[in-house]
Design an enzyme around this catalytic site. Structure first.
Site, PDB file in Angstrom:
ATOM      1  N   HIS A 197       0.841  -1.209   0.000  1.00  0.00           N
ATOM      2  CA  HIS A 197       0.000   0.000   0.000  1.00  0.00           C
ATOM      3  C   HIS A 197       0.874   1.256   0.000  1.00  0.00           C
ATOM      4  O   HIS A 197       0.626   2.190  -0.754  1.00  0.00           O
ATOM      5  CB  HIS A 197      -0.883   0.056   1.266  1.00  0.00           C
ATOM      6  CG  HIS A 197      -1.945  -0.996   1.342  1.00  0.00           C
ATOM      7  ND1 HIS A 197      -2.129  -1.796   2.446  1.00  0.00           N
ATOM      8  CD2 HIS A 197      -2.905  -1.366   0.458  1.00  0.00           C
ATOM      9  CE1 HIS A 197      -3.157  -2.606   2.241  1.00  0.00           C
ATOM     10  NE2 HIS A 197      -3.637  -2.381   1.035  1.00  0.00           N
TER      11      HIS A 197
ATOM     12  N   LYS B  62     -17.028  -8.203   2.099  1.00  0.00           N
ATOM     13  CA  LYS B  62     -16.112  -9.343   2.233  1.00  0.00           C
ATOM     14  C   LYS B  62     -16.270 -10.068   3.568  1.00  0.00           C
ATOM     15  O   LYS B  62     -16.532 -11.236   3.630  1.00  0.00           O
ATOM     16  CB  LYS B  62     -14.667  -8.867   2.120  1.00  0.00           C
ATOM     17  CG  LYS B  62     -14.201  -8.573   0.695  1.00  0.00           C
ATOM     18  CD  LYS B  62     -12.679  -8.433   0.702  1.00  0.00           C
ATOM     19  CE  LYS B  62     -12.141  -7.599  -0.431  1.00  0.00           C
ATOM     20  NZ  LYS B  62     -10.751  -7.190  -0.215  1.00  0.00           N
TER      21      LYS B  62
ATOM     22  N   ARG C 229      -1.687  -6.575  -8.511  1.00  0.00           N
ATOM     23  CA  ARG C 229      -0.590  -7.473  -8.122  1.00  0.00           C
ATOM     24  C   ARG C 229      -0.394  -8.597  -9.112  1.00  0.00           C
ATOM     25  O   ARG C 229       0.585  -9.318  -9.055  1.00  0.00           O
ATOM     26  CB  ARG C 229      -0.891  -8.076  -6.742  1.00  0.00           C
ATOM     27  CG  ARG C 229      -0.519  -7.159  -5.618  1.00  0.00           C
ATOM     28  CD  ARG C 229      -1.169  -7.574  -4.352  1.00  0.00           C
ATOM     29  NE  ARG C 229      -2.606  -7.374  -4.434  1.00  0.00           N
ATOM     30  CZ  ARG C 229      -3.430  -7.450  -3.404  1.00  0.00           C
ATOM     31  NH1 ARG C 229      -2.961  -7.776  -2.227  1.00  0.00           N
ATOM     32  NH2 ARG C 229      -4.714  -7.227  -3.550  1.00  0.00           N
TER      33      ARG C 229
ATOM     34  N   SER D   4      -2.970  -7.871   2.885  1.00  0.00           N
ATOM     35  CA  SER D   4      -3.362  -7.729   4.293  1.00  0.00           C
ATOM     36  C   SER D   4      -3.701  -9.100   4.876  1.00  0.00           C
ATOM     37  O   SER D   4      -3.405  -9.380   6.041  1.00  0.00           O
ATOM     38  CB  SER D   4      -4.565  -6.795   4.412  1.00  0.00           C
ATOM     39  OG  SER D   4      -4.233  -5.515   3.944  1.00  0.00           O
TER      40      SER D   4
HETATM   41  P1  ADP Z   1      -9.610  -3.626  -1.110  1.00  0.00           P
HETATM   42  O1  ADP Z   1     -10.395  -4.397  -0.114  1.00  0.00           O
HETATM   43  O2  ADP Z   1     -10.309  -2.389  -1.612  1.00  0.00           O
HETATM   44  O3  ADP Z   1      -8.997  -4.421  -2.227  1.00  0.00           O
HETATM   45  P2  ADP Z   1      -6.938  -3.451  -0.002  1.00  0.00           P
HETATM   46  O4  ADP Z   1      -6.512  -2.714   1.210  1.00  0.00           O
HETATM   47  O5  ADP Z   1      -6.780  -4.914  -0.008  1.00  0.00           O
HETATM   48  O6  ADP Z   1      -8.435  -2.999  -0.245  1.00  0.00           O
HETATM   49  O7  ADP Z   1      -6.189  -2.859  -1.273  1.00  0.00           O
HETATM   50  C1  ADP Z   1      -6.274  -1.500  -1.616  1.00  0.00           C
HETATM   51  C2  ADP Z   1      -5.551  -1.251  -2.911  1.00  0.00           C
HETATM   52  O8  ADP Z   1      -4.155  -1.487  -2.724  1.00  0.00           O
HETATM   53  C3  ADP Z   1      -5.978  -2.167  -4.055  1.00  0.00           C
HETATM   54  O9  ADP Z   1      -5.965  -1.430  -5.263  1.00  0.00           O
HETATM   55  C4  ADP Z   1      -4.913  -3.217  -4.086  1.00  0.00           C
HETATM   56  O10 ADP Z   1      -4.760  -3.751  -5.401  1.00  0.00           O
HETATM   57  C5  ADP Z   1      -3.696  -2.405  -3.688  1.00  0.00           C
HETATM   58  N1  ADP Z   1      -2.687  -3.257  -3.085  1.00  0.00           N
HETATM   59  C6  ADP Z   1      -2.817  -4.081  -2.030  1.00  0.00           C
HETATM   60  N2  ADP Z   1      -1.664  -4.728  -1.777  1.00  0.00           N
HETATM   61  C7  ADP Z   1      -0.787  -4.321  -2.714  1.00  0.00           C
HETATM   62  C8  ADP Z   1       0.574  -4.657  -3.024  1.00  0.00           C
HETATM   63  N3  ADP Z   1       1.251  -5.560  -2.318  1.00  0.00           N
HETATM   64  N4  ADP Z   1       1.151  -4.023  -4.070  1.00  0.00           N
HETATM   65  C9  ADP Z   1       0.463  -3.113  -4.800  1.00  0.00           C
HETATM   66  N5  ADP Z   1      -0.820  -2.787  -4.580  1.00  0.00           N
HETATM   67  C10 ADP Z   1      -1.439  -3.372  -3.547  1.00  0.00           C
END
Ligand code: ADP
Length: 172
Positions: free
Chosen positions: A20, A44, A94, A131
């Site tokens: 993030h 989710k 990703r 996460s």
């Molecule tokens: P959501 O539930 O909206 O997917 P996340 O917190 O899981 O929320 O992810 C938020 C954003 O960050 C998404 O666009 C996701 O693709 C991106 N993201 C999450 N982890 C990574 C990572 N390791 N590298 C790049 N982008 C990431």
């Protein structure tokens, strides 16, 4: 903010990871202002961290970055984007696993309001980071160093281990 490009980066941040943070750091270089919108409701599952905790995590990790604002995202993303005068939605990819869902969301958001979504490919060293992975590793007592921003490591570890313990011994 007339003439300035504003992007909105929505996410759960449950908890925040280095993936993030990398995306946010790259996003602020591309736009004049980056609004990080922390999702409040999710189809989710229940979140491991409260909304306030997730907002705090992002604020702490991005303290040194100018032009980043962290807000709670309530309601529809497109409405929040409009309220914040955002021109672009920013999301991370990703790999192919993320693609189908992201494609659907981007198409729906564009259909509703015309807003475009811009995708940043994750750095290869972060492509395995999620996460969910952090929650699993920490609840087993393994180190999450190198996976989450260093300033957040202790707090995330503590909270996830507490939650794991409480789930194992609910009546204590
Ligand atoms: P959501 O539930 O909206 O997917 P996340 O917190 O899981 O929320 O992810 C938020 C954003 O960050 C998404 O666009 C996701 O693709 C991106 N993201 C999450 N982890 C990574 C990572 N390791 N590298 C790049 N982008 C990431």
């Amino acid at each position: 903010m007339e003439g300035k490009k504003i992007a909105i980066f929505p996410g759960s941040f449950d908890p925040m990871t280095l993936g993030h943070l990398d995306l946010i750091e790259r996003g602020v270089r591309m736009y004049d202002r980056l609004v990080v919108a922390v999702v409040n409701n999710s189809g989710k599952r229940p979140f491991a961290f409260t909304l306030d905790e997730r907002i705090d995590m992002v604020r702490i990790a991005t303290q040194s970055l100018d032009n980043v604002e962290v807000i709670p995202l309530k309601g529809l993303l497109v409405d929040c984007a409009k309220k914040m005068s955002a021109d672009i939605i920013l999301r991370g990819l990703r790999g192919t696993n993320d693609f189908d869902y992201e494609y659907q969301m981007a198409a729906a958001n564009r259909e509703m309001t015309g807003i475009e979504t811009v995708f940043i490919c994750s750095a290869p060293k972060h492509s395995h980071l999620s996460s969910t992975l952090i929650r699993e590793i920490a609840s087993q007592g393994r180190s999450i160093g190198g996976f989450v921003p260093a300033v957040l490591e202790k707090e995330i570890m503590l909270r996830l281990q507490q939650a794991h313990q409480e789930a194992k011994e609910p009546h204590r």
